[in-house]
Design an enzyme around this catalytic site. Sequence first.
Site, PDB file in Angstrom:
ATOM      1  CG  LEU A  41       8.506   2.856  -6.454  1.00  0.00           C
ATOM      2  CD1 LEU A  41       8.067   2.307  -7.591  1.00  0.00           C
ATOM      3  CD2 LEU A  41       8.512   1.916  -5.461  1.00  0.00           C
ATOM      4  CG  ASP A  49      -8.106   4.288  -4.632  1.00  0.00           C
ATOM      5  OD1 ASP A  49      -9.527   4.398  -5.078  1.00  0.00           O
ATOM      6  OD2 ASP A  49      -7.286   3.517  -5.377  1.00  0.00           O
ATOM      7  CD  GLU A  96      -3.061  -0.777  -0.174  1.00  0.00           C
ATOM      8  OE1 GLU A  96      -3.045   0.497  -0.688  1.00  0.00           O
ATOM      9  OE2 GLU A  96      -3.633  -1.822  -0.692  1.00  0.00           O
ATOM     10  CB  CYS A 153     -24.030   2.339 -13.014  1.00  0.00           C
ATOM     11  SG  CYS A 153     -22.938   3.839 -13.110  1.00  0.00           S
ATOM     12  CB  CYS A 180     -21.010   1.097 -19.334  1.00  0.00           C
ATOM     13  SG  CYS A 180     -20.619   2.380 -18.646  1.00  0.00           S
ATOM     14  CE1 TYR A 192       4.488  12.061  -5.976  1.00  0.00           C
ATOM     15  CE2 TYR A 192       4.814  10.367  -7.196  1.00  0.00           C
ATOM     16  CZ  TYR A 192       4.274  11.603  -7.172  1.00  0.00           C
ATOM     17  OH  TYR A 192       3.380  12.108  -8.225  1.00  0.00           O
ATOM     18  CB  CYS A 235     -19.798  -2.408 -15.586  1.00  0.00           C
ATOM     19  SG  CYS A 235     -19.833  -1.980 -13.848  1.00  0.00           S
ATOM     20  CD  GLN A 294       0.795  10.802  -4.515  1.00  0.00           C
ATOM     21  OE1 GLN A 294       1.612  10.085  -3.706  1.00  0.00           O
ATOM     22  NE2 GLN A 294       0.516  11.979  -4.780  1.00  0.00           N
ATOM     23  CE1 TYR A 320      -7.177   3.420  -0.979  1.00  0.00           C
ATOM     24  CE2 TYR A 320      -4.940   3.766  -0.788  1.00  0.00           C
ATOM     25  CZ  TYR A 320      -6.048   2.823  -1.270  1.00  0.00           C
ATOM     26  OH  TYR A 320      -5.517   1.695  -2.017  1.00  0.00           O
TER      27      TYR A 320
HETATM   28 FE1  SF4 Z   1     -20.106   2.021 -16.337  1.00  0.00          FE
HETATM   29 FE2  SF4 Z   1     -21.043   2.689 -14.180  1.00  0.00          FE
HETATM   30 FE3  SF4 Z   1     -19.605   0.346 -14.359  1.00  0.00          FE
HETATM   31 FE4  SF4 Z   1     -18.519   2.485 -14.174  1.00  0.00          FE
HETATM   32  S1  SF4 Z   1     -19.766   1.867 -12.447  1.00  0.00           S
HETATM   33  S2  SF4 Z   1     -17.939   1.091 -15.662  1.00  0.00           S
HETATM   34  S3  SF4 Z   1     -20.113   4.072 -15.134  1.00  0.00           S
HETATM   35  S4  SF4 Z   1     -21.582   1.173 -15.477  1.00  0.00           S
END
Ligand code: SF4
Length: 337
Positions: free
Chosen positions: A86, A141, A43, A211, A202, A88, A205, A48, A123
């Site tokens: 690396l 994050d 972590e 969503c 999407c 930072y 996804c 970054q 985070y």
């Molecule tokens: Fe698309 Fe929403 Fe899935 Fe992101 S969370 S990939 S915006 S469907």
Amino acid sequence: MSAAVPGIPAPAFRRVLLAWYTASKRDLPWRRSNAFYPVWLSEVMLQQTRVEAVIPYYLRFLERWPSVEALAGAPETDVLAAWSGLGYYRRARNLHRAAAQMAAGGLPATHEQVLALPGAGTYTAAAIASIALGLPHAAVDGNVTRVVARLTNDASETTSPGARRRIAEAARALLDTRRPGDFNQAMMELGAVICLPRTPACGRCPVETFCAARAAGTAPELPVKLRKQKTRDVRLDLVVFENERGVFLMRRSSAERRLADFWELPEKKLLRGARCRRLREFRHQIVNDRLRVAVWTSRAAPPPEGRWFSFAELDGVPLTTVTRKALDARIPSGAGK
Ligand code: SF4
């Protein structure tokens, strides 16, 4: 108890997301153990920094210093040298300080104790506490911020205090408190491989049906971010002095704490007009500075401050990333990229 996220039934969301993560997560070396030391080390390195860049450093550190005690017992310059490339570098110093703290006082057992380690921000502490200790803290994050802003179709600027609070609350409400480490990693994984910044996939996804941005057709425009600070073009001329003694380097000014103890090539302007021959040029970006680095060589005498390092020694010397790139093939084994 966290408030619900409107339009997202949390139990169903968790189930779908965790099933996808279990089936498709990338095989990353730090995912092979939930022990505190490897989780903490990964972590800190991942702050970054891209996953691909971290992997070789992570493996080398674990091999060389397989425990907190081993890392705490190493000289700081060895840790900085192994970290060279690396970026930072404050992280490497904090890593070493935190290792000493843990070697003396024991590993953290609570979120507050993780947060008290040098270099552990909100985070990082949440990620470590959830993955290594199984504690119910949502890790937010950049990836998670983007995913949550899209899931909730939040079009406000994500660094504004209101948006930060809303996103953190939504992440907390969605968190699976029985598997917080897996859940946090699943959200990050979704942001890293599916819910990508410019082109969210999407259609692939797992949580598409939950969503709000997908339903509204706004996913590619979110999250809304402040314009980045302007980048500056910076020109840097470095001279490689090289002979049978090795390469000549100068120590970075100790007034510049961040890179104190690091070594780098002398700048051409220190030679006061001595003849130099140009070898090559490369580009490198440091935060908002876009560097164009020209590498020269010269037969003139090097500046008086500095010393020669043999090629075999170079691998154990803390070098700035620009120096490492400028020396390139002259470094024997590869602590650098
Ligand atoms: Fe698309 Fe929403 Fe899935 Fe992101 S969370 S990939 S915006 S469907």
